[in-house]
Write a protein that holds these residues in place. Structure first.
Motif, mmCIF file in Angstrom:
data_model
loop_
_atom_site.group_PDB
_atom_site.id
_atom_site.type_symbol
_atom_site.label_atom_id
_atom_site.label_comp_id
_atom_site.label_asym_id
_atom_site.label_seq_id
_atom_site.Cartn_x
_atom_site.Cartn_y
_atom_site.Cartn_z
ATOM 1 N N ARG A 1 0.837 -1.161 -0.215
ATOM 2 C CA ARG A 1 0.112 -0.150 0.082
ATOM 3 C C ARG A 1 0.950 1.298 0.032
ATOM 4 O O ARG A 1 2.100 1.099 0.427
ATOM 5 N N ILE A 2 0.035 2.294 -0.294
ATOM 6 C CA ILE A 2 0.959 3.606 -0.358
ATOM 7 C C ILE A 2 0.148 4.426 0.712
ATOM 8 O O ILE A 2 -0.889 4.503 0.791
ATOM 9 N N VAL A 3 1.032 5.337 1.591
ATOM 10 C CA VAL A 3 0.673 6.070 2.577
ATOM 11 C C VAL A 3 1.289 7.365 2.288
ATOM 12 O O VAL A 3 2.754 7.378 2.597
ATOM 13 N N ASP A 4 0.823 8.502 1.969
ATOM 14 C CA ASP A 4 1.329 9.578 1.551
ATOM 15 C C ASP A 4 2.475 9.420 0.725
ATOM 16 O O ASP A 4 1.869 8.853 -0.503
ATOM 17 N N ASP A 5 3.753 9.652 0.865
ATOM 18 C CA ASP A 5 4.719 9.382 -0.266
ATOM 19 C C ASP A 5 5.527 8.241 0.177
ATOM 20 O O ASP A 5 6.305 7.639 -0.500
ATOM 21 N N LEU B 1 7.877 -0.473 6.010
ATOM 22 C CA LEU B 1 7.673 0.778 5.637
ATOM 23 C C LEU B 1 8.893 1.540 5.028
ATOM 24 O O LEU B 1 10.150 1.322 5.575
ATOM 25 N N VAL B 2 8.813 2.042 3.967
ATOM 26 C CA VAL B 2 9.926 2.858 2.864
ATOM 27 C C VAL B 2 9.483 4.090 2.956
ATOM 28 O O VAL B 2 8.519 4.550 2.402
ATOM 29 N N LEU B 3 10.368 4.974 3.433
ATOM 30 C CA LEU B 3 10.083 6.520 3.401
ATOM 31 C C LEU B 3 11.077 6.981 2.260
ATOM 32 O O LEU B 3 12.227 6.557 2.045
ATOM 33 N N ALA C 1 7.069 11.255 -4.329
ATOM 34 C CA ALA C 1 6.236 10.176 -4.679
ATOM 35 C C ALA C 1 6.883 9.174 -5.456
ATOM 36 O O ALA C 1 7.637 9.592 -6.525
ATOM 37 N N VAL C 2 6.374 8.002 -5.380
ATOM 38 C CA VAL C 2 7.160 7.124 -6.339
ATOM 39 C C VAL C 2 5.811 6.554 -7.236
ATOM 40 O O VAL C 2 4.602 6.000 -6.694
ATOM 41 N N ASP C 3 6.096 6.291 -8.561
ATOM 42 C CA ASP C 3 4.794 6.069 -9.566
ATOM 43 C C ASP C 3 4.889 4.488 -9.377
ATOM 44 O O ASP C 3 5.255 3.856 -10.508
ATOM 45 N N ALA C 4 4.238 3.831 -8.368
ATOM 46 C CA ALA C 4 4.029 2.458 -8.271
ATOM 47 C C ALA C 4 2.606 2.340 -7.613
ATOM 48 O O ALA C 4 2.133 3.181 -6.770
ATOM 49 N N SER C 5 2.108 1.133 -7.757
ATOM 50 C CA SER C 5 0.688 0.890 -6.874
ATOM 51 C C SER C 5 0.781 -0.738 -6.783
ATOM 52 O O SER C 5 1.519 -1.462 -7.406
ATOM 53 N N ARG D 1 7.128 14.427 4.934
ATOM 54 C CA ARG D 1 5.726 14.765 4.721
ATOM 55 C C ARG D 1 4.610 13.751 5.144
ATOM 56 O O ARG D 1 3.967 13.451 4.298
ATOM 57 N N LEU D 2 5.075 13.287 6.320
ATOM 58 C CA LEU D 2 3.960 12.119 6.852
ATOM 59 C C LEU D 2 2.802 12.913 7.418
ATOM 60 O O LEU D 2 2.929 13.684 8.273
#
Length: 141
Positions: A63-67, A82-84, A88-92, A116-117
């Motif tokens: 999943r993606i949360v914020d960036d 969790l990867v900070l 933003a990364v263009d992935a889904s 930017r959380l």
């Protein structure tokens, strides 16, 4: 007579040894008990690395949360990481990504502003856990 007595003892001992060998009453090495499945498994990737270490992991986007990305792989403690990211990364989900970065101990208070959380509750499961601050993210198409 003493000589015959010694010969008789030797013959009896030899005969007894032959009987033991033939009947299978010899000492055979005892096999080690089978290892438990978890006992032989290598520790997870996150268990082997320390805070401050560089790490590269390839995993599916959960999943993606914020960036930030939450990635999932069986080689990760608890299955997720969790990867900070800096942007933003263009992935889904469930795309595969390879992430290179530095292992940190996640603290919302310490990392929220820089990364930017926004929603503190979304990050609560990761509080105090190892996370990865990405220096590079490759999305596999």
């Amino acid at each position: 007579m003493t000589n015959q007595h010694g010969i008789r003892r030797a013959a009896i001992a030899t005969g007894l040894a032959a009987v033991l060998v033939v009947t299978g009453c010899t000492h055979e090495p005892v096999a080690d008990p089978p290892a438990r499945p978890g006992a032989t498994s290598p520790p997870s990737t996150l268990t082997r690395v320390a805070v401050g270490d560089q790490m590269t992991v390839t995993a599916a986007v959960d999943r993606i949360v914020d960036d930030a990305l939450v990635v999932r792989d069986v080689d990760l403690t608890e299955g997720t990481l969790l990867v900070l990211t800096e942007q933003a990364v263009d992935a889904s989900p469930p795309q595969l990504v390879t992430v290179e970065g530095t292992v940190v101990r996640f603290s919302y208070r310490d990392l929220a502003a820089h990364h930017r959380l926004s929603d503190r509750e979304a990050y609560r499961p990761f509080e105090g856990q190892k996370a990865l601050v990405a220096s590079r993210v490759t999305v596999w198409r």
